[in-house]
Design a protein around this motif. Structure first.
Motif, PDB file in Angstrom:
ATOM      1  N   VAL A  88      29.084  40.919  16.053  1.00  0.00           N
ATOM      2  CA  VAL A  88      28.720  42.327  15.915  1.00  0.00           C
ATOM      3  C   VAL A  88      27.353  42.513  16.567  1.00  0.00           C
ATOM      4  O   VAL A  88      26.615  41.552  16.774  1.00  0.00           O
ATOM      5  N   VAL A  89      27.032  43.757  16.883  1.00  0.00           N
ATOM      6  CA  VAL A  89      25.679  44.073  17.343  1.00  0.00           C
ATOM      7  C   VAL A  89      24.972  44.658  16.138  1.00  0.00           C
ATOM      8  O   VAL A  89      25.381  45.668  15.586  1.00  0.00           O
ATOM      9  N   ARG A  90      23.922  43.970  15.716  1.00  0.00           N
ATOM     10  CA  ARG A  90      23.200  44.400  14.513  1.00  0.00           C
ATOM     11  C   ARG A  90      21.849  44.992  14.877  1.00  0.00           C
ATOM     12  O   ARG A  90      21.263  44.637  15.889  1.00  0.00           O
ATOM     13  N   HIS A  91      21.407  45.898  14.051  1.00  0.00           N
ATOM     14  CA  HIS A  91      20.061  46.458  14.194  1.00  0.00           C
ATOM     15  C   HIS A  91      19.129  45.518  13.430  1.00  0.00           C
ATOM     16  O   HIS A  91      19.007  45.604  12.222  1.00  0.00           O
ATOM     17  N   LYS A  92      18.486  44.622  14.140  1.00  0.00           N
ATOM     18  CA  LYS A  92      17.673  43.585  13.497  1.00  0.00           C
ATOM     19  C   LYS A  92      16.304  44.089  13.069  1.00  0.00           C
ATOM     20  O   LYS A  92      15.634  43.447  12.284  1.00  0.00           O
ATOM     21  N   VAL A  93      15.892  45.256  13.574  1.00  0.00           N
ATOM     22  CA  VAL A  93      14.553  45.760  13.283  1.00  0.00           C
ATOM     23  C   VAL A  93      14.585  47.019  12.425  1.00  0.00           C
ATOM     24  O   VAL A  93      13.802  47.156  11.501  1.00  0.00           O
ATOM     25  N   CYS A  94      15.501  47.935  12.719  1.00  0.00           N
ATOM     26  CA  CYS A  94      15.311  49.289  12.211  1.00  0.00           C
ATOM     27  C   CYS A  94      16.390  49.843  11.293  1.00  0.00           C
ATOM     28  O   CYS A  94      16.127  50.782  10.563  1.00  0.00           O
ATOM     29  N   ASP A  95      17.605  49.375  11.319  1.00  0.00           N
ATOM     30  CA  ASP A  95      18.706  49.982  10.555  1.00  0.00           C
ATOM     31  C   ASP A  95      18.840  51.471  10.825  1.00  0.00           C
ATOM     32  O   ASP A  95      19.158  52.252   9.938  1.00  0.00           O
ATOM     33  N   ASN A  96      18.585  51.889  12.051  1.00  0.00           N
ATOM     34  CA  ASN A  96      18.656  53.283  12.458  1.00  0.00           C
ATOM     35  C   ASN A  96      19.906  53.442  13.330  1.00  0.00           C
ATOM     36  O   ASN A  96      19.896  53.056  14.496  1.00  0.00           O
ATOM     37  N   PRO A  97      21.008  54.000  12.801  1.00  0.00           N
ATOM     38  CA  PRO A  97      22.261  54.043  13.548  1.00  0.00           C
ATOM     39  C   PRO A  97      22.168  54.588  14.969  1.00  0.00           C
ATOM     40  O   PRO A  97      22.803  54.041  15.869  1.00  0.00           O
ATOM     41  N   PRO A  98      21.390  55.642  15.260  1.00  0.00           N
ATOM     42  CA  PRO A  98      21.355  56.104  16.644  1.00  0.00           C
ATOM     43  C   PRO A  98      20.474  55.261  17.574  1.00  0.00           C
ATOM     44  O   PRO A  98      20.415  55.526  18.777  1.00  0.00           O
ATOM     45  N   CYS A  99      19.816  54.244  17.066  1.00  0.00           N
ATOM     46  CA  CYS A  99      18.932  53.427  17.898  1.00  0.00           C
ATOM     47  C   CYS A  99      19.736  52.538  18.846  1.00  0.00           C
ATOM     48  O   CYS A  99      20.638  51.812  18.424  1.00  0.00           O
ATOM     49  N   VAL A 100      19.370  52.588  20.129  1.00  0.00           N
ATOM     50  CA  VAL A 100      19.993  51.749  21.151  1.00  0.00           C
ATOM     51  C   VAL A 100      18.940  50.900  21.874  1.00  0.00           C
ATOM     52  O   VAL A 100      19.184  50.398  22.970  1.00  0.00           O
ATOM     53  N   SER A 101      17.785  50.721  21.261  1.00  0.00           N
ATOM     54  CA  SER A 101      16.717  49.930  21.860  1.00  0.00           C
ATOM     55  C   SER A 101      17.104  48.458  21.878  1.00  0.00           C
ATOM     56  O   SER A 101      17.391  47.873  20.833  1.00  0.00           O
ATOM     57  N   LEU A 102      17.075  47.853  23.045  1.00  0.00           N
ATOM     58  CA  LEU A 102      17.408  46.432  23.136  1.00  0.00           C
ATOM     59  C   LEU A 102      16.439  45.574  22.335  1.00  0.00           C
ATOM     60  O   LEU A 102      16.809  44.498  21.866  1.00  0.00           O
ATOM     61  N   ALA A 103      15.217  46.046  22.144  1.00  0.00           N
ATOM     62  CA  ALA A 103      14.237  45.305  21.341  1.00  0.00           C
ATOM     63  C   ALA A 103      14.608  45.316  19.859  1.00  0.00           C
ATOM     64  O   ALA A 103      14.101  44.503  19.092  1.00  0.00           O
ATOM     65  N   HIS A 104      15.489  46.230  19.450  1.00  0.00           N
ATOM     66  CA  HIS A 104      15.877  46.349  18.045  1.00  0.00           C
ATOM     67  C   HIS A 104      17.259  45.778  17.758  1.00  0.00           C
ATOM     68  O   HIS A 104      17.678  45.740  16.610  1.00  0.00           O
TER      69      HIS A 104
END
Length: 102
Positions: free
Chosen positions: A64-80
């Motif tokens: 899966v692709v997880r939001h490792k930094v923010c848990d913000n569903p619309p976030c598509v930042s590769l850093a997150h």
């Protein structure tokens, strides 16, 4: 994997949130707030698409692709974003107290 026109269209549908550091999807969303992105091959979830383009491969079974930094569903930042397992994804949410059953 990702055509240059698709990549340009993708980033045209984002804006940077200076408060959170998130690159947020501004176009169509699915239930839960995750971005929806359509290409010639079909529609997919935006954060999954950009990760697959970056990795130059599809996700493997169980990934899966997880939001490792923010848990913000619309976030598509590769850093997150990070590829991992669903167990890691749940662990991330629990450790930050952002899981839905909190």
């Amino acid at each position: 994997m990702g055509h240059l026109d698709d990549i340009a269209r993708f980033y045209a549908k984002t804006r940077y949130n200076y408060e959170t550091g998130c690159l947020e999807w501004t176009a169509s969303t699915a239930p839960g707030g995750y971005g929806r992105f359509r290409t010639l091959t079909g529609e997919t979830v935006a954060h999954r698409w950009i990760m697959q383009v970056t990795l130059r491969r599809g996700l493997q079974p169980g990934e899966v692709v997880r939001h490792k930094v923010c848990d913000n569903p619309p976030c598509v930042s590769l850093a997150h974003l990070a590829v991992g397992t669903q167990a890691q994804n749940v662990e991330d949410m629990v450790s930050r107290g952002t899981h839905w059953w909190a």
